[in-house]
Design an enzyme around this catalytic site. Sequence first.
Site, PDB file in Angstrom:
ATOM      1  N   CYS A 157     -14.049  -0.856  -7.704  1.00  0.00           N
ATOM      2  CA  CYS A 157     -15.252  -0.762  -7.402  1.00  0.00           C
ATOM      3  C   CYS A 157     -15.480   0.810  -8.379  1.00  0.00           C
ATOM      4  O   CYS A 157     -16.597   1.810  -7.678  1.00  0.00           O
ATOM      5  CB  CYS A 157     -14.936   0.131  -5.907  1.00  0.00           C
ATOM      6  SG  CYS A 157     -13.241   0.888  -6.416  1.00  0.00           S
ATOM      7  N   ASP A 169       0.671  -1.166   0.021  1.00  0.00           N
ATOM      8  CA  ASP A 169      -0.186  -0.359   0.179  1.00  0.00           C
ATOM      9  C   ASP A 169       0.530   1.345   0.078  1.00  0.00           C
ATOM     10  O   ASP A 169       2.028   0.763   0.445  1.00  0.00           O
ATOM     11  CB  ASP A 169      -0.844   0.334   0.870  1.00  0.00           C
ATOM     12  CG  ASP A 169      -1.715   0.735   1.071  1.00  0.00           C
ATOM     13  OD1 ASP A 169      -3.073   0.333   0.654  1.00  0.00           O
ATOM     14  OD2 ASP A 169      -2.064   1.843   1.361  1.00  0.00           O
ATOM     15  N   SER A 170       0.438   2.201  -0.343  1.00  0.00           N
ATOM     16  CA  SER A 170       1.231   3.614  -0.391  1.00  0.00           C
ATOM     17  C   SER A 170       1.144   4.006   0.713  1.00  0.00           C
ATOM     18  O   SER A 170       1.842   4.711   0.829  1.00  0.00           O
ATOM     19  CB  SER A 170       0.572   4.570  -1.541  1.00  0.00           C
ATOM     20  OG  SER A 170      -0.596   5.218  -1.433  1.00  0.00           O
TER      21      SER A 170
END
Length: 415
Positions: free
Chosen positions: A357, A268-269
Amino acid sequence: MICIPENDYPMSTAPVSPADFAPLRLRKDEDRRLRAGHLWVYSNEIDVTATPLRDFQPGQPVEIQASNGKALGTGYINPNVLLCARLVSRDPAHPLNFSLLVHRLNVALSLRQRLYPKPFYRLVYGEGDGLPGLVVDRYGDLCVAQITTAGMDRVKDDILAALQKVLKPAAVLWRNDGAMRELEGLERYVAEASGTVPETVAIEEDGLRFQIAPRTGQKTGWFYDQHDNRARLDRYVRDRRVLDVFSYSGAWGIRAAAHGASEVLCVDSSAAALAQAATNAALNGVADQVQTRQGDAFEVLKALREAREHFDVVIVDPPAFVKRRKDFKEGALAYRRINEMAMQVLERDGLLVSCSCSQLLPRETLVETLLQGSRHLDRTLTVLEQGRQGPDHPVHPAIPETDYLKVVFARVLPV
């Protein structure tokens, strides 16, 4: 149907009489969508000669009428946006007020209580629960609510009172910090509505424990919509090496480790999200199996490919790459790139779990994107399962925008 006695409610500040609603007249034949079940009215569907938009205030309650003046129902309007009105009730005797809010919260709650053994779910999903402009996530004794429209913001006090009557939560938090509020002319903020909201809250998912940050986390702190899809993953991960890309606080990866994955790498960033993932791994006794790596997903996948790293299962659950129609071409290309890069670090017989999404990206386009990526790499792809958001995010059949989440479980093989 749950019947709510009217005399159980205190006086509401919202209007209770049809006479309190300003008429909003539609142009000829523009009532067809509403009669077919839709809830939205666009500004170009309004008869601005009979009911000029300049005469309305943001959030004002209205009676929506066909071109002949016949009432279609009541709702609210914001004359300053394209999607300017939403129908809330087709019964003029039950407008948007405390009474209606209590009734619909009870109806929504009855569904969740049948489906979920513990109080961890999305309680209100906008149009899907008959309350457009409102989202409520339940984390045990804490409710985190988001209001996105001026009409729903107008009855904010009634929303809080209705939540307190139906659930009696220890605390309610307003997470009114979404970008959509700016379009509606509303301020963005996070604030306690009642009680004391802790910095972190413990939740449970199928026997696993997670800490979330309701004040600062993404959305309201957790993504309930993927619950059923995460459960689908269980049977694919035993003794497998798993890569969780866009991992956030580790929901996919930690679940994989808890169900027998030999090794999990969460990417993840956000350093804060990965710190939370490490905490959650420890909470579930899988800290030795879960590693984290901070960085841009595209750059990390490139580095893993160059290092000749391979994984049996790769999960790609990015934020929406297509938020507006004008972004479609660029966003679809981003989905193609990220999934093709994920395939490049898959073992010869690997499982790709690809999510989107983006409501504007059709399900068939996501599948086609995966197929194109596999052919470009000279590999064969077969679809094993597909998923969508869980039943605590009920889809309104007349409003395709409420059906937004796509998940594809695909096997990727050599030619």
